[in-house]
Write a protein that holds these residues in place. Structure first.
Motif, mmCIF file in Angstrom:
data_model
loop_
_atom_site.group_PDB
_atom_site.id
_atom_site.type_symbol
_atom_site.label_atom_id
_atom_site.label_comp_id
_atom_site.label_asym_id
_atom_site.label_seq_id
_atom_site.Cartn_x
_atom_site.Cartn_y
_atom_site.Cartn_z
ATOM 1 N N PHE A 34 -0.407 -6.604 -16.271
ATOM 2 C CA PHE A 34 1.012 -6.944 -16.216
ATOM 3 C C PHE A 34 1.734 -6.166 -15.134
ATOM 4 C CE2 PHE A 34 0.799 -8.106 -20.910
ATOM 5 C CZ PHE A 34 0.783 -9.449 -20.645
ATOM 6 N N GLY A 35 1.267 -4.965 -14.853
ATOM 7 C CA GLY A 35 1.936 -4.103 -13.886
ATOM 8 C C GLY A 35 2.079 -4.758 -12.524
ATOM 9 N N ASP A 36 1.081 -5.436 -12.055
ATOM 10 C CA ASP A 36 1.121 -6.036 -10.729
ATOM 11 C C ASP A 36 0.260 -7.293 -10.718
ATOM 12 O OD1 ASP A 36 1.623 -6.487 -8.126
ATOM 13 O OD2 ASP A 36 0.559 -4.743 -7.350
ATOM 14 N N PRO A 37 0.851 -8.447 -11.059
ATOM 15 C CA PRO A 37 0.058 -9.674 -11.146
ATOM 16 C C PRO A 37 -0.528 -10.123 -9.810
ATOM 17 C CG PRO A 37 2.383 -10.150 -11.490
ATOM 18 C CD PRO A 37 2.240 -8.668 -11.396
ATOM 19 N N VAL A 38 0.088 -9.726 -8.713
ATOM 20 C CA VAL A 38 -0.436 -10.107 -7.402
ATOM 21 C C VAL A 38 -1.055 -8.895 -6.710
ATOM 22 C CG1 VAL A 38 1.051 -12.108 -7.035
ATOM 23 C CG2 VAL A 38 1.882 -9.846 -6.417
ATOM 24 N N GLY A 39 -1.571 -7.989 -7.499
ATOM 25 C CA GLY A 39 -2.136 -6.747 -6.969
ATOM 26 C C GLY A 39 -3.237 -6.976 -5.972
ATOM 27 N N LYS A 40 -4.095 -7.962 -6.220
ATOM 28 C CA LYS A 40 -5.202 -8.222 -5.303
ATOM 29 C C LYS A 40 -4.672 -8.711 -3.957
ATOM 30 C CE LYS A 40 -8.714 -9.207 -8.760
ATOM 31 N NZ LYS A 40 -9.627 -10.190 -9.333
ATOM 32 N N GLU A 41 -3.672 -9.579 -4.023
ATOM 33 C CA GLU A 41 -3.101 -10.093 -2.779
ATOM 34 C C GLU A 41 -2.419 -8.972 -2.004
ATOM 35 O OE1 GLU A 41 -0.643 -13.566 -3.422
ATOM 36 O OE2 GLU A 41 -2.010 -14.262 -4.977
ATOM 37 N N VAL A 42 -1.695 -8.120 -2.723
ATOM 38 C CA VAL A 42 -1.011 -6.992 -2.087
ATOM 39 C C VAL A 42 -2.041 -6.073 -1.443
ATOM 40 C CG1 VAL A 42 0.337 -4.906 -2.555
ATOM 41 C CG2 VAL A 42 1.022 -7.081 -3.571
ATOM 42 N N ALA A 43 -3.116 -5.807 -2.158
ATOM 43 C CA ALA A 43 -4.175 -4.938 -1.614
ATOM 44 C C ALA A 43 -4.788 -5.556 -0.369
ATOM 45 C CB ALA A 43 -5.238 -4.691 -2.672
ATOM 46 N N ALA A 44 -5.007 -6.874 -0.379
ATOM 47 C CA ALA A 44 -5.588 -7.548 0.781
ATOM 48 C C ALA A 44 -4.641 -7.472 1.982
ATOM 49 C CB ALA A 44 -5.898 -8.996 0.449
ATOM 50 N N VAL A 45 -3.345 -7.674 1.730
ATOM 51 C CA VAL A 45 -2.363 -7.611 2.818
ATOM 52 C C VAL A 45 -2.282 -6.185 3.367
ATOM 53 C CG1 VAL A 45 0.098 -7.810 3.362
ATOM 54 C CG2 VAL A 45 -1.039 -9.599 2.037
ATOM 55 N N ARG A 46 -2.288 -5.197 2.460
ATOM 56 C CA ARG A 46 -2.251 -3.798 2.920
ATOM 57 C C ARG A 46 -3.481 -3.469 3.763
ATOM 58 N NH1 ARG A 46 -0.110 -0.708 -2.516
ATOM 59 N NH2 ARG A 46 2.081 -1.225 -2.221
ATOM 60 N N LYS A 47 -4.620 -3.968 3.336
ATOM 61 C CA LYS A 47 -5.860 -3.721 4.091
ATOM 62 C C LYS A 47 -5.753 -4.354 5.471
ATOM 63 C CE LYS A 47 -10.844 -4.100 3.650
ATOM 64 N NZ LYS A 47 -11.953 -4.577 2.813
ATOM 65 N N ARG A 48 -5.224 -5.565 5.528
ATOM 66 C CA ARG A 48 -5.068 -6.261 6.812
ATOM 67 C C ARG A 48 -4.081 -5.508 7.710
ATOM 68 N NH1 ARG A 48 -7.292 -8.427 10.776
ATOM 69 N NH2 ARG A 48 -6.117 -10.036 11.822
ATOM 70 N N ILE A 49 -3.011 -4.973 7.105
ATOM 71 C CA ILE A 49 -2.040 -4.182 7.866
ATOM 72 C C ILE A 49 -2.721 -2.960 8.465
ATOM 73 C CG2 ILE A 49 -0.011 -2.667 7.628
ATOM 74 C CD1 ILE A 49 1.092 -4.748 5.619
ATOM 75 N N ASP A 50 -3.563 -2.304 7.671
ATOM 76 C CA ASP A 50 -4.295 -1.134 8.177
ATOM 77 C C ASP A 50 -5.193 -1.514 9.345
ATOM 78 O OD1 ASP A 50 -3.088 0.448 6.274
ATOM 79 O OD2 ASP A 50 -4.800 0.417 4.890
ATOM 80 N N VAL A 51 -5.885 -2.653 9.237
ATOM 81 C CA VAL A 51 -6.777 -3.103 10.306
ATOM 82 C C VAL A 51 -5.968 -3.379 11.575
ATOM 83 C CG1 VAL A 51 -8.270 -5.004 11.041
ATOM 84 C CG2 VAL A 51 -8.563 -3.999 8.778
ATOM 85 N N VAL A 52 -4.848 -4.096 11.415
ATOM 86 C CA VAL A 52 -4.007 -4.423 12.575
ATOM 87 C C VAL A 52 -3.433 -3.142 13.182
ATOM 88 C CG1 VAL A 52 -1.866 -5.571 13.279
ATOM 89 C CG2 VAL A 52 -3.497 -6.768 11.816
ATOM 90 N N SER A 53 -3.063 -2.179 12.333
ATOM 91 C CA SER A 53 -2.533 -0.910 12.848
ATOM 92 C C SER A 53 -3.575 -0.187 13.678
ATOM 93 C CB SER A 53 -2.085 -0.015 11.684
ATOM 94 O OG SER A 53 -0.980 -0.560 11.037
ATOM 95 N N ARG A 54 -4.825 -0.198 13.191
ATOM 96 C CA ARG A 54 -5.902 0.442 13.955
ATOM 97 C C ARG A 54 -6.121 -0.273 15.287
ATOM 98 N NH1 ARG A 54 -8.547 1.271 8.711
ATOM 99 N NH2 ARG A 54 -9.425 -0.792 8.950
ATOM 100 N N GLU A 55 -6.020 -1.609 15.296
ATOM 101 C CA GLU A 55 -6.191 -2.372 16.535
ATOM 102 C C GLU A 55 -5.001 -2.152 17.464
ATOM 103 O OE1 GLU A 55 -6.631 -6.390 15.159
ATOM 104 O OE2 GLU A 55 -8.707 -6.095 14.536
ATOM 105 N N LEU A 56 -3.826 -1.993 16.887
ATOM 106 C CA LEU A 56 -2.600 -1.858 17.661
ATOM 107 C C LEU A 56 -2.527 -0.518 18.392
ATOM 108 C CD1 LEU A 56 -0.087 -3.589 18.098
ATOM 109 C CD2 LEU A 56 1.010 -2.378 16.225
#
Length: 173
Positions: free
Chosen positions: A90-112
């Motif tokens: 219940f705490g975060d129903p879209v937790g997996k999606e949020v985690a995936a987006v955060r991971k993608r942000i980290d990847v883009v930050s490393r590329e940037l």
């Protein structure tokens, strides 16, 4: 069927009854006294067995209650674990999606990061090239000015010489 403990107790009770004052009623060694001693012994043994059985019965009841309580505790523990899982969900129903987006942000930050460094290096090179270009443009403008002066001066000198020659020619005529 008597347990070894009960049999030992019966033997000790029987011996203590015989050695105690139980023999003194009807006289030593009389059959009536022995019957009476046996009755007392049987009665004591029966009472002892009854108490042993009662204790054993109570022990089983307590053991059954403890087992039942343990079963309820295990069931409650399982229920609590299920509730905990549900609460985490219940705490975060879209937790997996949020985690995936955060991971993608980290990847883009490393590329940037290297791209930003490259951009800064290129900007520095561009500024240096622009400065060199501007310096050469100024130098060219100065040279063109100098050339124009020289050409103008040269034309003046030639015109003066032409005038002088023309005057010399006119004077010769």
């Amino acid at each position: 069927m008597a347990t070894p403990k009960q049999m030992m107790g019966e033997t000790q009770l029987s011996m203590s009854m015989k050695s105690s004052g139980g023999l003194g009623y009807a006289g030593a060694g009389s059959p009536m006294a022995e019957d009476r001693d046996e009755d007392i012994t049987r009665s004591a043994l029966s009472a002892f067995r009854a108490k042993e059985e009662d204790i054993e019965r109570r022990r089983r009841e307590v053991s059954e209650k403890v087992q039942a309580q343990l079963g309820r505790v295990e069931e409650q523990t399982k229920r609590l674990a299920d509730i905990r899982e549900e609460l985490e969900g219940f705490g975060d129903p879209v937790g997996k999606e949020v985690a995936a987006v955060r991971k993608r942000i980290d990847v883009v930050s490393r590329e940037l990061k290297p791209m930003g460094q490259t951009c800064q290096r290129k900007e520095k090179e561009y500024k240096e090239a622009l400065e060199a270009f501007n310096m050469k443009s100024k130098e060219k403008a100065q040279l063109i000015s100098k050339l124009m002066e020289l050409v103008s001066e040269s034309e003046k000198l030639r015109m003066k010489k032409l005038e002088d020659l023309s005057k010399s020619l006119d004077s010769l005529r």
